[in-house]
Design a protein around this motif. Sequence first.
Motif, PDB file in Angstrom:
ATOM      1  N   UNK A   1       1.301  -1.496   0.196  1.00 32.48           N
ATOM      2  CA  UNK A   1      -0.007  -0.119   0.524  1.00 32.48           C
ATOM      3  C   UNK A   1       0.946   1.204  -0.337  1.00 32.48           C
ATOM      4  N   UNK A   2       2.160   1.763   0.686  1.00 33.84           N
ATOM      5  CA  UNK A   2       2.812   2.211   0.565  1.00 33.84           C
ATOM      6  C   UNK A   2       3.641   2.136  -0.758  1.00 33.84           C
ATOM      7  N   UNK A   3       3.871   1.613  -0.559  1.00 38.65           N
ATOM      8  CA  UNK A   3       4.401   1.765  -2.469  1.00 38.65           C
ATOM      9  C   UNK A   3       3.678   2.174  -3.511  1.00 38.65           C
ATOM     10  N   UNK A   4       2.021   1.795  -3.361  1.00 44.04           N
ATOM     11  CA  UNK A   4       1.185   2.067  -4.146  1.00 44.04           C
ATOM     12  C   UNK A   4       0.718   4.085  -4.107  1.00 44.04           C
ATOM     13  N   UNK A   5       0.582   4.123  -2.845  1.00 45.43           N
ATOM     14  CA  UNK A   5       0.472   5.165  -2.439  1.00 45.43           C
ATOM     15  C   UNK A   5       1.511   6.270  -2.872  1.00 45.43           C
ATOM     16  N   UNK A  69     -15.397   6.641  -8.600  1.00 45.20           N
ATOM     17  CA  UNK A  69     -14.249   6.950  -8.162  1.00 45.20           C
ATOM     18  C   UNK A  69     -14.234   6.597  -6.812  1.00 45.20           C
ATOM     19  N   UNK A  70     -12.792   6.699  -7.557  1.00 47.89           N
ATOM     20  CA  UNK A  70     -11.601   6.022  -6.381  1.00 47.89           C
ATOM     21  C   UNK A  70     -10.342   6.848  -5.913  1.00 47.89           C
ATOM     22  N   UNK A  71      -9.926   6.981  -4.736  1.00 49.55           N
ATOM     23  CA  UNK A  71      -8.772   7.914  -4.471  1.00 49.55           C
ATOM     24  C   UNK A  71      -7.976   8.730  -5.521  1.00 49.55           C
ATOM     25  N   UNK A 119      -1.808   5.379 -13.243  1.00 47.19           N
ATOM     26  CA  UNK A 119      -2.610   4.544 -13.181  1.00 47.19           C
ATOM     27  C   UNK A 119      -2.303   2.815 -13.176  1.00 47.19           C
ATOM     28  N   UNK A 120      -0.744   2.856 -13.172  1.00 49.82           N
ATOM     29  CA  UNK A 120      -0.596   1.537 -12.272  1.00 49.82           C
ATOM     30  C   UNK A 120      -0.576   1.801 -11.254  1.00 49.82           C
ATOM     31  N   UNK A 121      -0.276   2.767 -10.356  1.00 53.26           N
ATOM     32  CA  UNK A 121      -0.859   2.379  -8.156  1.00 53.26           C
ATOM     33  C   UNK A 121      -2.103   1.808  -8.600  1.00 53.26           C
ATOM     34  N   UNK A 122      -3.215   1.774  -9.766  1.00 54.79           N
ATOM     35  CA  UNK A 122      -4.284   1.346  -8.972  1.00 54.79           C
ATOM     36  C   UNK A 122      -5.052   2.135  -8.866  1.00 54.79           C
ATOM     37  N   UNK A 123      -5.198   3.235  -8.380  1.00 50.63           N
ATOM     38  CA  UNK A 123      -6.150   3.749  -7.144  1.00 50.63           C
ATOM     39  C   UNK A 123      -7.567   4.691  -7.897  1.00 50.63           C
ATOM     40  N   UNK A 188       2.725  -1.219 -13.100  1.00 49.20           N
ATOM     41  CA  UNK A 188       1.535  -1.877 -12.912  1.00 49.20           C
ATOM     42  C   UNK A 188       1.868  -2.776 -11.902  1.00 49.20           C
ATOM     43  N   UNK A 189       0.974  -1.936 -10.595  1.00 48.37           N
ATOM     44  CA  UNK A 189       1.362  -2.768  -9.141  1.00 48.37           C
ATOM     45  C   UNK A 189       0.714  -4.507  -9.239  1.00 48.37           C
ATOM     46  N   UNK A 190       0.788  -5.343  -9.427  1.00 48.10           N
ATOM     47  CA  UNK A 190       0.402  -6.985  -8.957  1.00 48.10           C
ATOM     48  C   UNK A 190      -0.751  -6.629  -7.974  1.00 48.10           C
TER      49      UNK A 190
END
Length: 216
Positions: A1-5, A69-71, A119-123, A188-190
Motif C-alpha cells: 500500500x505504501x509503494x502504491x501511494x 471514483x477511487x482515491x 495508473x499503475x498504482x491502481x487507485x 503496473x502493480x500486481x
Amino acid sequence: MIRRSVQLLIGLFLYGIALALIVRAAIGVAPWDVLTQGIALKTGLGFGLITIGVGAIVLLLWIPLKQKPGIGTVLNVLLVGPAADFGLWLIPDGLDLWVRILLFPAGLIVLALATGLYIGARFGAGPRDGLMTGVHELTGWPIWVGRTGIEIVVLSIGWILGGNVGIGTVLFAVLIGPLCHVTIPWFRIRLPGDQTDDRLEGTVLPSQPLVDSPAN
C-alpha cells in the motif's frame, strides 16, 4: 500500500510538471489543456486552478453516468493543477524556439512516465477517462468514438476561447497513446487475485486503454 501511494503521488506530481513543459513549449497542447488555456485567457484565473475546476466538473458528470471514483481519481483532480502551476512558475515563459522544441518531447516523455505511474498504482481512473468509459457504457459506442467526440468538442471550445492549438496538439494525439502503451505495464502493480501468467506482463489490459489529459 505504501509503494502504491508513493507511486500515485509521484505520478500525479510529474503529470503536472509534464503539462507545464508542454504549455511552455508553446507549439500546441492537448485538447483538454486547450480548453484550460482558453478559459484562463477569458477569466484571468490560473492554469492550475482551472485544471482543478474542470476536473471537478467532469467528476460530477460521473454521477449520472454511474461511474465510481477511487482515491486516485479524487487526488488527480486536486493535485495535478497545483503541480502544473509549480512547473509553470519554475519554467519561464517566452523561451527561444530551440529550447521550446526540446521542451515538448521532454513533456511528452515525462507525461507518459507519469501516466504509467499513477495508473499503475491502481487507485482509480482519472476524471476524464471515467467520463469516456461512462459514455461508452451509457451509449454502447466504442470507447474511441466517445473519446474522440468528447475531445473534438473540448478542443473546439478551447480554440474558440483562444487556447493554443498547433502542431503540438497533433503530435500529442498521435504519440501519447503509443508512449503510454509502453509505460503503463512498466509500473503496473500486481494486486492479490491478479492473474500471474507472465505473458500478461508488458501488455496494457483492457481496463487500461485510456490516457487522461491531465489525470489525465
